[in-house]
Scaffold this motif. Structure first.
Motif, PDB file in Angstrom:
ATOM      1  N   GLU A  53       0.837  -1.194   0.000  1.00 46.09           N
ATOM      2  CA  GLU A  53       0.000   0.000   0.000  1.00 46.09           C
ATOM      3  C   GLU A  53       0.880   1.256   0.000  1.00 46.09           C
ATOM      4  OE1 GLU A  53      -3.324   0.366   0.085  1.00 46.09           O
ATOM      5  OE2 GLU A  53      -3.778  -1.763   0.015  1.00 46.09           O
ATOM      6  N   ASP A  54       0.575   2.191  -0.895  1.00 42.18           N
ATOM      7  CA  ASP A  54       1.314   3.452  -0.908  1.00 42.18           C
ATOM      8  C   ASP A  54       1.247   4.119   0.465  1.00 42.18           C
ATOM      9  OD1 ASP A  54       2.055   3.238  -3.540  1.00 42.18           O
ATOM     10  OD2 ASP A  54       0.389   4.442  -4.290  1.00 42.18           O
ATOM     11  N   ALA A  55       0.086   4.022   1.090  1.00 35.84           N
ATOM     12  CA  ALA A  55      -0.098   4.674   2.393  1.00 35.84           C
ATOM     13  C   ALA A  55       0.863   4.116   3.433  1.00 35.84           C
ATOM     14  CB  ALA A  55      -1.536   4.519   2.867  1.00 35.84           C
ATOM     15  N   ALA A  56       1.183   2.818   3.319  1.00 39.36           N
ATOM     16  CA  ALA A  56       2.096   2.193   4.278  1.00 39.36           C
ATOM     17  C   ALA A  56       3.510   2.733   4.090  1.00 39.36           C
ATOM     18  CB  ALA A  56       2.080   0.676   4.113  1.00 39.36           C
ATOM     19  N   VAL A  57       3.902   2.917   2.827  1.00 41.93           N
ATOM     20  CA  VAL A  57       5.241   3.446   2.544  1.00 41.93           C
ATOM     21  C   VAL A  57       5.325   4.916   2.967  1.00 41.93           C
ATOM     22  CG1 VAL A  57       6.941   3.948   0.742  1.00 41.93           C
ATOM     23  CG2 VAL A  57       5.607   1.823   0.658  1.00 41.93           C
ATOM     24  N   VAL A  58       4.289   5.668   2.617  1.00 42.80           N
ATOM     25  CA  VAL A  58       4.262   7.085   2.992  1.00 42.80           C
ATOM     26  C   VAL A  58       4.336   7.225   4.516  1.00 42.80           C
ATOM     27  CG1 VAL A  58       2.812   9.159   3.036  1.00 42.80           C
ATOM     28  CG2 VAL A  58       3.076   7.864   0.913  1.00 42.80           C
ATOM     29  N   ALA A  59       3.606   6.366   5.232  1.00 43.36           N
ATOM     30  CA  ALA A  59       3.600   6.423   6.695  1.00 43.36           C
ATOM     31  C   ALA A  59       4.960   6.051   7.275  1.00 43.36           C
ATOM     32  CB  ALA A  59       2.516   5.498   7.252  1.00 43.36           C
ATOM     33  N   ALA A  60       5.613   5.052   6.666  1.00 43.46           N
ATOM     34  CA  ALA A  60       6.929   4.617   7.151  1.00 43.46           C
ATOM     35  C   ALA A  60       7.962   5.723   6.946  1.00 43.46           C
ATOM     36  CB  ALA A  60       7.365   3.340   6.428  1.00 43.46           C
ATOM     37  N   VAL A  61       7.903   6.363   5.778  1.00 33.55           N
ATOM     38  CA  VAL A  61       8.842   7.458   5.498  1.00 33.55           C
ATOM     39  C   VAL A  61       8.574   8.631   6.440  1.00 33.55           C
ATOM     40  CG1 VAL A  61       9.564   9.159   3.767  1.00 33.55           C
ATOM     41  CG2 VAL A  61       9.237   6.765   3.112  1.00 33.55           C
ATOM     42  N   ASP A  62       7.286   8.865   6.689  1.00 33.40           N
ATOM     43  CA  ASP A  62       6.917   9.935   7.624  1.00 33.40           C
ATOM     44  C   ASP A  62       7.459   9.633   9.019  1.00 33.40           C
ATOM     45  OD1 ASP A  62       5.146  12.380   8.204  1.00 33.40           O
ATOM     46  OD2 ASP A  62       4.428  10.930   9.668  1.00 33.40           O
ATOM     47  N   GLU A  63       7.397   8.356   9.389  1.00 35.02           N
ATOM     48  CA  GLU A  63       7.906   7.926  10.701  1.00 35.02           C
ATOM     49  C   GLU A  63       9.411   8.214  10.813  1.00 35.02           C
ATOM     50  OE1 GLU A  63       7.133   6.462  14.455  1.00 35.02           O
ATOM     51  OE2 GLU A  63       5.695   6.736  12.840  1.00 35.02           O
ATOM     52  N   ALA A  64      10.097   8.102   9.686  1.00 31.40           N
ATOM     53  CA  ALA A  64      11.535   8.381   9.667  1.00 31.40           C
ATOM     54  C   ALA A  64      11.822   9.882   9.666  1.00 31.40           C
ATOM     55  CB  ALA A  64      12.186   7.719   8.448  1.00 31.40           C
ATOM     56  N   GLY A  65      10.787  10.674   9.381  1.00 23.02           N
ATOM     57  CA  GLY A  65      10.948  12.121   9.431  1.00 23.02           C
ATOM     58  C   GLY A  65      10.992  12.807   8.077  1.00 23.02           C
ATOM     59  N   TYR A  66      10.528  12.082   7.011  1.00 25.41           N
ATOM     60  CA  TYR A  66      10.595  12.642   5.662  1.00 25.41           C
ATOM     61  C   TYR A  66       9.252  12.498   4.989  1.00 25.41           C
ATOM     62  CZ  TYR A  66      15.340  11.965   7.105  1.00 25.41           C
ATOM     63  OH  TYR A  66      16.490  11.988   7.853  1.00 25.41           O
ATOM     64  N   THR A  67       9.127  13.069   3.782  1.00 27.14           N
ATOM     65  CA  THR A  67       7.873  13.035   3.050  1.00 27.14           C
ATOM     66  C   THR A  67       8.064  12.320   1.718  1.00 27.14           C
ATOM     67  OG1 THR A  67       7.231  15.144   4.038  1.00 27.14           O
ATOM     68  CG2 THR A  67       6.025  14.439   2.074  1.00 27.14           C
ATOM     69  N   ALA A  68       7.219  11.325   1.456  1.00 26.15           N
ATOM     70  CA  ALA A  68       7.291  10.567   0.209  1.00 26.15           C
ATOM     71  C   ALA A  68       6.027  10.765  -0.612  1.00 26.15           C
ATOM     72  CB  ALA A  68       7.473   9.080   0.502  1.00 26.15           C
ATOM     73  N   VAL A  69       6.225  10.842  -1.941  1.00 28.18           N
ATOM     74  CA  VAL A  69       5.109  10.922  -2.872  1.00 28.18           C
ATOM     75  C   VAL A  69       5.343   9.858  -3.939  1.00 28.18           C
ATOM     76  CG1 VAL A  69       3.901  12.355  -4.583  1.00 28.18           C
ATOM     77  CG2 VAL A  69       4.779  13.387  -2.473  1.00 28.18           C
ATOM     78  N   ARG A  70       4.309   9.086  -4.268  1.00 27.41           N
ATOM     79  CA  ARG A  70       4.412   8.078  -5.318  1.00 27.41           C
ATOM     80  C   ARG A  70       4.806   8.742  -6.625  1.00 27.41           C
ATOM     81  NH1 ARG A  70       1.895   2.971  -6.374  1.00 27.41           N
ATOM     82  NH2 ARG A  70       2.858   2.231  -8.276  1.00 27.41           N
ATOM     83  N   SER A  71       5.797   8.155  -7.312  1.00 27.00           N
ATOM     84  CA  SER A  71       6.233   8.760  -8.573  1.00 27.00           C
ATOM     85  C   SER A  71       6.010   7.797  -9.717  1.00 27.00           C
ATOM     86  CB  SER A  71       7.702   9.163  -8.494  1.00 27.00           C
ATOM     87  OG  SER A  71       8.532   8.056  -8.230  1.00 27.00           O
TER      88      SER A  71
END
Ligand SMILES: [Cu+2]
Length: 71
Positions: A53-71
């Motif tokens: 799930e994109d949301a799972a990756v976005v949440a994991a990256v957010d947990e690390a302190g960064y922002t991810a967007v599907r490309s």
């Protein structure tokens, strides 16, 4: 075994420590087998044995302190 790779653009990374923090969090997602992340380009590629799930990756990256967007 088939694999699925999805790519994201991450903002905020500046060095290898940032890459390591993201790897640690994203590897906690079930099924993830490989992560390619570059602070230089902001590219994050996540390979998994099942669709992630994109949301799972976005949440994991957010947990690390960064922002991810599907490309
Ligand atoms: Cu860093």
């Amino acid at each position: 075994m088939s694999t699925n790779t999805t790519e994201y653009q991450v903002t905020g990374m500046s060095c290898g420590h940032c890459e390591a923090a993201i790897r640690t969090e994203v590897f906690e997602i079930p099924g993830v087998t490989d992560i390619d992340v570059s602070a230089a380009t902001g590219r994050l590629a996540v390979t998994a044995t099942q669709p992630v799930e994109d949301a799972a990756v976005v949440a994991a990256v957010d947990e690390a302190g960064y922002t991810a967007v599907r490309s």
